[in-house]
Design a protein around this motif. Structure first.
Motif, PDB file in Angstrom:
ATOM      1  N   GLU A  20     -42.833   9.357  33.199  1.00 31.32           N
ATOM      2  CA  GLU A  20     -43.338   9.215  34.567  1.00 31.32           C
ATOM      3  C   GLU A  20     -44.707   8.530  34.574  1.00 31.32           C
ATOM      4  OE1 GLU A  20     -41.899   9.810  37.563  1.00 31.32           O
ATOM      5  OE2 GLU A  20     -40.098  10.167  36.376  1.00 31.32           O
ATOM      6  N   PHE A  21     -45.546   8.891  33.613  1.00 32.62           N
ATOM      7  CA  PHE A  21     -46.857   8.245  33.525  1.00 32.62           C
ATOM      8  C   PHE A  21     -46.686   6.745  33.278  1.00 32.62           C
ATOM      9  CE2 PHE A  21     -50.407   6.609  31.061  1.00 32.62           C
ATOM     10  CZ  PHE A  21     -51.468   6.923  31.886  1.00 32.62           C
ATOM     11  N   LYS A  22     -45.834   6.389  32.338  1.00 31.47           N
ATOM     12  CA  LYS A  22     -45.626   4.971  32.020  1.00 31.47           C
ATOM     13  C   LYS A  22     -45.131   4.191  33.241  1.00 31.47           C
ATOM     14  CE  LYS A  22     -43.697   3.714  28.085  1.00 31.47           C
ATOM     15  NZ  LYS A  22     -42.885   3.708  26.858  1.00 31.47           N
ATOM     16  N   LYS A  23     -44.259   4.830  34.045  1.00 30.42           N
ATOM     17  CA  LYS A  23     -43.726   4.148  35.230  1.00 30.42           C
ATOM     18  C   LYS A  23     -44.799   3.947  36.299  1.00 30.42           C
ATOM     19  CE  LYS A  23     -40.086   6.830  35.992  1.00 30.42           C
ATOM     20  NZ  LYS A  23     -38.873   7.386  36.563  1.00 30.42           N
ATOM     21  N   LYS A  24     -45.695   4.912  36.449  1.00 28.92           N
ATOM     22  CA  LYS A  24     -46.638   4.894  37.563  1.00 28.92           C
ATOM     23  C   LYS A  24     -48.036   4.419  37.196  1.00 28.92           C
ATOM     24  CE  LYS A  24     -44.006   8.228  39.997  1.00 28.92           C
ATOM     25  NZ  LYS A  24     -43.726   9.488  40.460  1.00 28.92           N
ATOM     26  N   HIS A  25     -48.321   4.303  35.918  1.00 32.47           N
ATOM     27  CA  HIS A  25     -49.649   3.916  35.448  1.00 32.47           C
ATOM     28  C   HIS A  25     -49.994   2.486  35.861  1.00 32.47           C
ATOM     29  CE1 HIS A  25     -53.037   3.244  32.813  1.00 32.47           C
ATOM     30  NE2 HIS A  25     -52.408   2.221  32.277  1.00 32.47           N
ATOM     31  N   GLN A  26     -51.178   2.302  36.382  1.00 34.86           N
ATOM     32  CA  GLN A  26     -51.679   0.975  36.731  1.00 34.86           C
ATOM     33  C   GLN A  26     -52.609   0.500  35.624  1.00 34.86           C
ATOM     34  OE1 GLN A  26     -50.725  -0.842  39.487  1.00 34.86           O
ATOM     35  NE2 GLN A  26     -49.255   0.816  39.639  1.00 34.86           N
ATOM     36  N   ASN A  34     -46.841  -4.891  30.584  1.00 38.61           N
ATOM     37  CA  ASN A  34     -45.722  -4.135  30.028  1.00 38.61           C
ATOM     38  C   ASN A  34     -46.222  -2.746  29.634  1.00 38.61           C
ATOM     39  OD1 ASN A  34     -43.750  -2.961  28.448  1.00 38.61           O
ATOM     40  ND2 ASN A  34     -43.324  -4.804  27.257  1.00 38.61           N
ATOM     41  N   PRO A  35     -45.703  -1.673  30.261  1.00 39.18           N
ATOM     42  CA  PRO A  35     -46.206  -0.327  29.971  1.00 39.18           C
ATOM     43  C   PRO A  35     -46.019   0.096  28.517  1.00 39.18           C
ATOM     44  CG  PRO A  35     -44.312  -0.230  31.446  1.00 39.18           C
ATOM     45  CD  PRO A  35     -44.651  -1.665  31.282  1.00 39.18           C
ATOM     46  N   ASP A  36     -45.053  -0.488  27.807  1.00 42.09           N
ATOM     47  CA  ASP A  36     -44.853  -0.132  26.400  1.00 42.09           C
ATOM     48  C   ASP A  36     -45.958  -0.680  25.505  1.00 42.09           C
ATOM     49  OD1 ASP A  36     -42.514   1.305  26.881  1.00 42.09           O
ATOM     50  OD2 ASP A  36     -41.287  -0.509  26.772  1.00 42.09           O
ATOM     51  N   GLU A  37     -46.712  -1.650  25.989  1.00 43.29           N
ATOM     52  CA  GLU A  37     -47.775  -2.251  25.191  1.00 43.29           C
ATOM     53  C   GLU A  37     -49.139  -1.630  25.476  1.00 43.29           C
ATOM     54  OE1 GLU A  37     -47.660  -6.461  25.868  1.00 43.29           O
ATOM     55  OE2 GLU A  37     -45.554  -6.607  25.338  1.00 43.29           O
ATOM     56  N   ASN A  38     -49.238  -0.791  26.483  1.00 44.17           N
ATOM     57  CA  ASN A  38     -50.519  -0.179  26.842  1.00 44.17           C
ATOM     58  C   ASN A  38     -50.762   1.111  26.074  1.00 44.17           C
ATOM     59  OD1 ASN A  38     -51.752  -1.912  28.731  1.00 44.17           O
ATOM     60  ND2 ASN A  38     -50.145  -1.384  30.183  1.00 44.17           N
ATOM     61  N   ARG A  39     -52.017   1.487  25.982  1.00 43.41           N
ATOM     62  CA  ARG A  39     -52.439   2.697  25.283  1.00 43.41           C
ATOM     63  C   ARG A  39     -51.717   3.900  25.866  1.00 43.41           C
ATOM     64  NH1 ARG A  39     -57.537   2.460  23.013  1.00 43.41           N
ATOM     65  NH2 ARG A  39     -56.572   0.686  22.048  1.00 43.41           N
ATOM     66  N   GLN A  40     -51.115   4.690  24.973  1.00 46.87           N
ATOM     67  CA  GLN A  40     -50.376   5.863  25.418  1.00 46.87           C
ATOM     68  C   GLN A  40     -50.921   7.163  24.848  1.00 46.87           C
ATOM     69  OE1 GLN A  40     -46.161   5.299  24.680  1.00 46.87           O
ATOM     70  NE2 GLN A  40     -46.428   3.106  24.920  1.00 46.87           N
ATOM     71  N   ALA A  41     -51.593   7.079  23.718  1.00 49.11           N
ATOM     72  CA  ALA A  41     -52.049   8.296  23.054  1.00 49.11           C
ATOM     73  C   ALA A  41     -53.097   7.947  22.008  1.00 49.11           C
ATOM     74  CB  ALA A  41     -50.868   8.992  22.377  1.00 49.11           C
ATOM     75  N   GLU A  42     -53.712   8.972  21.447  1.00 54.45           N
ATOM     76  CA  GLU A  42     -54.586   8.821  20.292  1.00 54.45           C
ATOM     77  C   GLU A  42     -54.317   9.974  19.345  1.00 54.45           C
ATOM     78  OE1 GLU A  42     -58.776   7.826  20.682  1.00 54.45           O
ATOM     79  OE2 GLU A  42     -58.376   7.148  22.726  1.00 54.45           O
ATOM     80  N   TYR A  43     -54.372   9.685  18.062  1.00 57.89           N
ATOM     81  CA  TYR A  43     -54.197  10.686  17.027  1.00 57.89           C
ATOM     82  C   TYR A  43     -55.566  11.142  16.543  1.00 57.89           C
ATOM     83  CZ  TYR A  43     -53.580  12.521  12.317  1.00 57.89           C
ATOM     84  OH  TYR A  43     -53.640  13.294  11.208  1.00 57.89           O
ATOM     85  N   PHE A  44     -55.758  12.478  16.462  1.00 51.62           N
ATOM     86  CA  PHE A  44     -56.967  13.068  15.896  1.00 51.62           C
ATOM     87  C   PHE A  44     -56.533  13.980  14.752  1.00 51.62           C
ATOM     88  CE2 PHE A  44     -58.228  11.884  20.121  1.00 51.62           C
ATOM     89  CZ  PHE A  44     -59.510  11.408  19.950  1.00 51.62           C
ATOM     90  N   SER A  45     -57.199  13.879  13.625  1.00 52.71           N
ATOM     91  CA  SER A  45     -56.824  14.661  12.453  1.00 52.71           C
ATOM     92  C   SER A  45     -57.193  16.130  12.616  1.00 52.71           C
ATOM     93  CB  SER A  45     -57.507  14.108  11.198  1.00 52.71           C
ATOM     94  OG  SER A  45     -58.899  14.329  11.284  1.00 52.71           O
TER      95      SER A  45
END
Length: 134
Positions: A20-26, A34-45
């Motif tokens: 839902e976020f990917k669909k509605k994110h501006q 392309n929503p698949d190419e935008n930042r979606q998350a970050e990994y923290f150790s």
């Protein structure tokens, strides 16, 4: 503010809400459309998370931010302003007010003592896409 906040979600629920976020994110003006190419998350150790929890906090806030970066790393001289996450320890006082609090980090990512009094939290995780499974 309660000291216990949040709950567990099933993988299916998380996948649904992420979708839902990917669909509605501006996207920001310079980000790909392309929503698949935008930042979606970050990994923290675990080490970074553990140091934050070891400050004696009651929990963490995760702030959204926009920071300059170069090649996926936060860099004050960077030219691309990108969405980033910042993790900040929170202490809840006797009145139930949650406050961000400063601490001294125990070690840097190389394991050496590094912190300076007044550290505010952690950032600079590994961004996804980039550091994520396809």
């Amino acid at each position: 503010m309660p000291k216990i906040a949040g709950r567990f979600f099933s993988k299916a629920e998380i996948d649904k809400y992420r979708g839902e976020f990917k669909k509605k994110h501006q996207p920001l003006a310079h980000e790909p459309k392309n929503p698949d190419e935008n930042r979606q998350a970050e990994y923290f150790s675990r080490e970074i998370l553990q140091q934050l929890l070891d400050t004696g906090c009651d929990g963490l806030r995760i702030y959204y931010g926009v920071a300059p970066e170069t090649n996926g790393e936060i860099d004050p001289a960077g030219t691309a302003m990108m969405r980033r996450l910042f993790l900040v320890p929170v202490k809840i006082d006797e009145k139930g007010n949650g406050r961000d609090f400063q601490f001294k980090a125990i070690k840097n990512t190389s394991g050496e003592k590094d912190g300076i009094p007044g550290d505010g939290g952690a950032g600079g995780g590994l961004p996804c896409p980039g550091f994520c499974n396809p």
